[in-house]
Design a protein around this motif. Structure first.
Motif, PDB file in Angstrom:
ATOM      1  N   PRO A   1      13.127  26.325 -15.291  1.00 45.47           N
ATOM      2  CA  PRO A   1      12.307  27.535 -15.281  1.00 45.47           C
ATOM      3  C   PRO A   1      10.976  27.346 -14.558  1.00 45.47           C
ATOM      4  O   PRO A   1      10.465  28.277 -13.941  1.00 45.47           O
ATOM      5  CB  PRO A   1      12.098  27.851 -16.763  1.00 45.47           C
ATOM      6  N   ALA A   2      10.399  26.154 -14.609  1.00 43.13           N
ATOM      7  CA  ALA A   2       9.131  25.904 -13.910  1.00 43.13           C
ATOM      8  C   ALA A   2       9.301  26.128 -12.414  1.00 43.13           C
ATOM      9  O   ALA A   2       8.489  26.805 -11.778  1.00 43.13           O
ATOM     10  CB  ALA A   2       8.643  24.487 -14.187  1.00 43.13           C
ATOM     11  N   TYR A   3      10.357  25.570 -11.837  1.00 40.20           N
ATOM     12  CA  TYR A   3      10.595  25.768 -10.403  1.00 40.20           C
ATOM     13  C   TYR A   3      10.902  27.227 -10.088  1.00 40.20           C
ATOM     14  O   TYR A   3      10.431  27.773  -9.085  1.00 40.20           O
ATOM     15  CB  TYR A   3      11.731  24.870  -9.909  1.00 40.20           C
ATOM     16  N   LEU A   4      11.699  27.878 -10.925  1.00 34.29           N
ATOM     17  CA  LEU A   4      12.052  29.277 -10.697  1.00 34.29           C
ATOM     18  C   LEU A   4      10.812  30.167 -10.737  1.00 34.29           C
ATOM     19  O   LEU A   4      10.593  30.988  -9.833  1.00 34.29           O
ATOM     20  CB  LEU A   4      13.063  29.746 -11.741  1.00 34.29           C
ATOM     21  N   VAL A   5       9.984  29.991 -11.760  1.00 28.54           N
ATOM     22  CA  VAL A   5       8.770  30.799 -11.882  1.00 28.54           C
ATOM     23  C   VAL A   5       7.845  30.552 -10.695  1.00 28.54           C
ATOM     24  O   VAL A   5       7.307  31.488 -10.103  1.00 28.54           O
ATOM     25  CB  VAL A   5       8.053  30.506 -13.221  1.00 28.54           C
TER      26      VAL A   5
ATOM     27  N   PHE B   1       6.594  24.946 -19.258  1.00 24.34           N
ATOM     28  CA  PHE B   1       7.970  25.347 -18.968  1.00 24.34           C
ATOM     29  C   PHE B   1       8.857  24.105 -18.931  1.00 24.34           C
ATOM     30  O   PHE B   1       8.386  23.025 -18.611  1.00 24.34           O
ATOM     31  CB  PHE B   1       8.067  26.006 -17.586  1.00 24.34           C
ATOM     32  N   SER B   2      10.146  24.286 -19.193  1.00 22.45           N
ATOM     33  CA  SER B   2      11.077  23.202 -18.912  1.00 22.45           C
ATOM     34  C   SER B   2      11.276  23.157 -17.397  1.00 22.45           C
ATOM     35  O   SER B   2      10.844  24.047 -16.666  1.00 22.45           O
ATOM     36  CB  SER B   2      12.397  23.396 -19.657  1.00 22.45           C
ATOM     37  N   ARG B   3      11.892  22.105 -16.895  1.00 20.26           N
ATOM     38  CA  ARG B   3      11.930  21.843 -15.446  1.00 20.26           C
ATOM     39  C   ARG B   3      12.505  22.997 -14.622  1.00 20.26           C
ATOM     40  O   ARG B   3      11.878  23.467 -13.681  1.00 20.26           O
ATOM     41  CB  ARG B   3      12.705  20.563 -15.160  1.00 20.26           C
TER      42      ARG B   3
ATOM     43  N   ALA C   1       7.537  15.849 -23.697  1.00 23.94           N
ATOM     44  CA  ALA C   1       8.910  15.513 -23.308  1.00 23.94           C
ATOM     45  C   ALA C   1       9.620  16.727 -22.720  1.00 23.94           C
ATOM     46  O   ALA C   1       9.762  17.748 -23.385  1.00 23.94           O
ATOM     47  CB  ALA C   1       9.680  14.993 -24.512  1.00 23.94           C
ATOM     48  N   ASP C   2      10.004  16.629 -21.454  1.00 21.54           N
ATOM     49  CA  ASP C   2      10.770  17.668 -20.743  1.00 21.54           C
ATOM     50  C   ASP C   2      10.043  18.996 -20.595  1.00 21.54           C
ATOM     51  O   ASP C   2      10.684  20.033 -20.378  1.00 21.54           O
ATOM     52  CB  ASP C   2      12.126  17.909 -21.422  1.00 21.54           C
ATOM     53  N   MET C   3       8.721  19.012 -20.710  1.00 20.66           N
ATOM     54  CA  MET C   3       7.939  20.236 -20.535  1.00 20.66           C
ATOM     55  C   MET C   3       6.842  19.989 -19.505  1.00 20.66           C
ATOM     56  O   MET C   3       6.283  18.888 -19.429  1.00 20.66           O
ATOM     57  CB  MET C   3       7.326  20.692 -21.855  1.00 20.66           C
ATOM     58  N   PHE C   4       6.544  21.047 -18.714  1.00 23.45           N
ATOM     59  CA  PHE C   4       5.644  20.886 -17.580  1.00 23.45           C
ATOM     60  C   PHE C   4       4.726  22.093 -17.412  1.00 23.45           C
ATOM     61  O   PHE C   4       5.144  23.227 -17.625  1.00 23.45           O
ATOM     62  CB  PHE C   4       6.460  20.745 -16.283  1.00 23.45           C
ATOM     63  N   ASP C   5       3.493  21.829 -17.017  1.00 20.93           N
ATOM     64  CA  ASP C   5       2.650  22.857 -16.426  1.00 20.93           C
ATOM     65  C   ASP C   5       3.017  22.880 -14.952  1.00 20.93           C
ATOM     66  O   ASP C   5       3.401  21.855 -14.382  1.00 20.93           O
ATOM     67  CB  ASP C   5       1.165  22.524 -16.589  1.00 20.93           C
ATOM     68  N   VAL C   6       2.911  24.038 -14.331  1.00 25.32           N
ATOM     69  CA  VAL C   6       3.326  24.144 -12.933  1.00 25.32           C
ATOM     70  C   VAL C   6       2.211  24.769 -12.105  1.00 25.32           C
ATOM     71  O   VAL C   6       1.507  25.671 -12.562  1.00 25.32           O
ATOM     72  CB  VAL C   6       4.662  24.932 -12.809  1.00 25.32           C
ATOM     73  N   ARG C   7       2.042  24.242 -10.908  1.00 16.68           N
ATOM     74  CA  ARG C   7       1.079  24.764  -9.939  1.00 16.68           C
ATOM     75  C   ARG C   7       1.808  24.979  -8.618  1.00 16.68           C
ATOM     76  O   ARG C   7       2.790  24.312  -8.334  1.00 16.68           O
ATOM     77  CB  ARG C   7      -0.068  23.779  -9.736  1.00 16.68           C
TER      78      ARG C   7
ATOM     79  N   VAL D   1       5.399  23.269  -4.771  1.00 21.63           N
ATOM     80  CA  VAL D   1       5.396  23.319  -6.232  1.00 21.63           C
ATOM     81  C   VAL D   1       5.078  21.929  -6.778  1.00 21.63           C
ATOM     82  O   VAL D   1       5.658  20.939  -6.341  1.00 21.63           O
ATOM     83  CB  VAL D   1       6.771  23.790  -6.760  1.00 21.63           C
ATOM     84  N   ASP D   2       4.148  21.858  -7.742  1.00 24.52           N
ATOM     85  CA  ASP D   2       3.794  20.615  -8.416  1.00 24.52           C
ATOM     86  C   ASP D   2       4.010  20.794  -9.908  1.00 24.52           C
ATOM     87  O   ASP D   2       3.472  21.738 -10.509  1.00 24.52           O
ATOM     88  CB  ASP D   2       2.317  20.256  -8.193  1.00 24.52           C
ATOM     89  N   LEU D   3       4.794  19.888 -10.505  1.00 26.64           N
ATOM     90  CA  LEU D   3       4.999  19.891 -11.953  1.00 26.64           C
ATOM     91  C   LEU D   3       4.146  18.795 -12.569  1.00 26.64           C
ATOM     92  O   LEU D   3       4.076  17.683 -12.053  1.00 26.64           O
ATOM     93  CB  LEU D   3       6.463  19.640 -12.300  1.00 26.64           C
ATOM     94  N   HIS D   4       3.501  19.102 -13.675  1.00 25.91           N
ATOM     95  CA  HIS D   4       2.661  18.151 -14.391  1.00 25.91           C
ATOM     96  C   HIS D   4       3.165  18.060 -15.829  1.00 25.91           C
ATOM     97  O   HIS D   4       3.090  19.056 -16.568  1.00 25.91           O
ATOM     98  CB  HIS D   4       1.193  18.593 -14.359  1.00 25.91           C
TER      99      HIS D   4
END
Length: 72
Positions: free
Chosen positions: A51-55, A47-49, A15-21, A8-11
């Protein structure tokens, strides 16, 4: 899960929001799976951190299920 790994990569987008790959790597290279090992962006963000990992984990597990095919 037969040795498959979900990366998982967060971009950061703001502030405190990320696109996730995510990308999947594993012990086999399934024929016909073009995106195996490639980073795939998850739509619906940012997504916030947490939920990004969960999704990403749920989507990655679903992708591995598709790769492996029906349980038998």
């Amino acid at each position: 899960m037969l040795g498959f790994e979900i990366h998982v990569d967060l971009h950061p987008t703001s502030a405190d929001m990320f696109d996730v790959r995510f990308r999947i790597e594993g012990p086999i290279m399934p024929p016909g799976v073009a995106a195996f090992g490639e980073r795939i962006e998850i739509r619906g963000g940012p997504f916030s951190r947490r939920p990004a990992y969960l999704v990403a984990e749920i989507v990655g597990q679903a992708a591995v299920d598709v790769i492996l095919g029906p349980a038998g």
